[in-house]
Design an enzyme around this catalytic site. Structure first.
Site, PDB file in Angstrom:
ATOM      1  N   TYR A   1      -0.610  -0.127  10.565  1.00 41.64           N
ATOM      2  CA  TYR A   1      -1.169  -0.369   9.075  1.00 41.64           C
ATOM      3  C   TYR A   1      -0.063   0.049   8.489  1.00 41.64           C
ATOM      4  CZ  TYR A   1      -3.253  -1.333   5.227  1.00 41.64           C
ATOM      5  OH  TYR A   1      -3.658  -1.366   3.661  1.00 41.64           O
TER       6      TYR A   1
ATOM      7  N   SER B   1       0.920  -0.780   0.021  1.00 37.12           N
ATOM      8  CA  SER B   1       0.322   0.541   0.078  1.00 37.12           C
ATOM      9  C   SER B   1       0.780   1.663  -0.168  1.00 37.12           C
ATOM     10  CB  SER B   1      -1.005   0.292   1.308  1.00 37.12           C
ATOM     11  OG  SER B   1      -1.490   1.341   1.609  1.00 37.12           O
TER      12      SER B   1
END
Length: 323
Positions: free
Chosen positions: A191, A165
């Site tokens: 994350y 990501s």
């Protein structure tokens, strides 16, 4: 020393998974797709099945997996793919799946992921996002190494795709406090750390397994609205809205998001080549670690491709899973 040219493909940010796979006959290719009951995993599985691949949907919820399998069968006009339960946050669940696998494997698509709104831990005491997004996939891939090597021997190559990501640009892996035992917990940083780990895993796996015909690359699907965002805190949602308003990213459809994943899975431009981070269907351009995300939404930070850090992560992950 000359810097190698970045890998490019004919596809763009608006390409779809089906367009990437057009003309590919994947008959005989066996694939495992994690997190395949919805979102990017389901679309990636659907596209692979439509191209002839034999796909196993590795899911946490068997009922949701069965629903996805039936939907894929209707869409692709094929028999429903197999469904297997794999809870990536539970290493015993991963081990059961590995033990049940028989025969070669040609493609492992490490797509599943979680986002938490606050600190959550596994039964082992590991921070949940790192445990699920990285450690679970690490255990799965290392457990299936022999099957991947067998697949490579029969087909010429096996591939692993680790879904990363843009969030990786927010944080490196903190080897001194992987599980937030000392620092204040920030779900966005947690994350981000897990997504950097996904990229580093692709680097480390290629370094170790390319001689077996196995290569691994990481793919950033871009901004796609999926169930992953259901646990976002208000702060996370505001941060996402600000990034969209600033033009850091624009939302893609799930079909467009899966395109970069499919490039990593099948594109001839990546044959025999791993350790790359892909964005918008191309190899991303490298940026320094102090680069601002707003200025480089399609770059990849140096810490996500660093071979020394990839080696350290491999060693640390192995030790955690063997403890």
């Amino acid at each position: 020393m000359t810097t190698p040219a970045r890998i490019t493909t004919p596809f763009t940010a608006s390409s779809t998974a089906a367009e990437v796979l057009e003309g590919h006959d994947l008959s005989g290719l066996r694939a495992v797709v994690t997190g395949a009951s919805s979102g990017l995993g389901a679309e990636s599985a659907r596209a692979l099945v439509a191209a002839g691949a034999e796909v196993t949907l590795a899911v946490r919820d068997s009922r949701a997996g069965a629903v996805a399998a039936r939907a894929i069968a209707r869409s692709a006009g094929t028999p429903a793919p197999q469904v297997a339960v794999v809870d990536l946050a539970d290493r015993r669940s991963v081990a059961r799946f590995v033990d049940s696998w028989a025969g070669p494997l040609h493609l492992l698509l490490a797509n599943a992921g979680v986002v938490t709104g606050g600190l959550e831990r596994t039964s082992d005491g590991w921070e949940l996002q790192f445990a699920t997004n990285h450690l679970g996939h690490f255990a799965l891939a290392t457990g299936l190494h022999r099957a991947l090597a067998e697949g490579a021997a029969g087909r010429g190559e096996a591939r692993i795709v680790a879904v990363s990501s843009t969030a990786h640009m927010r944080a490196d892996v903190d080897f001194d406090d992987l599980h937030f035992e000392r620092r204040d917990y920030d779900p966005q940083i947690a994350y981000a750390q897990s997504k950097t780990a996904n990229s580093l895993f692709a680097v480390g796996a290629t370094q170790r397994w390319a001689r077996d015909g196995i290569v691994a690359n990481s793919a950033n699907p871009g901004g796609v609205a999926t169930g992953l965002q259901r646990n976002f805190t208000r702060r996370q949602k505001e941060s996402l809205a600000a990034a969209e308003a600033a033009g850091i990213f624009t939302y893609k459809t799930v079909e467009q998001g899966a395109a970069t994943i499919m490039v990593a899975a099948v594109a001839g431009e990546l044959a025999g080549s791993g350790g790359h981070y892909l964005d918008d269907c191309q190899e991303a351009y490298p940026v320094p670690n102090d680069a601002d995300l707003a200025d480089h939404p399609h770059g990849v930070k140096a810490w996500a491709l660093d071979r020394v850090r990839a080696d350290r992560l491999w060693s640390v992950s192995t030790a955690l899973l063997q403890a």
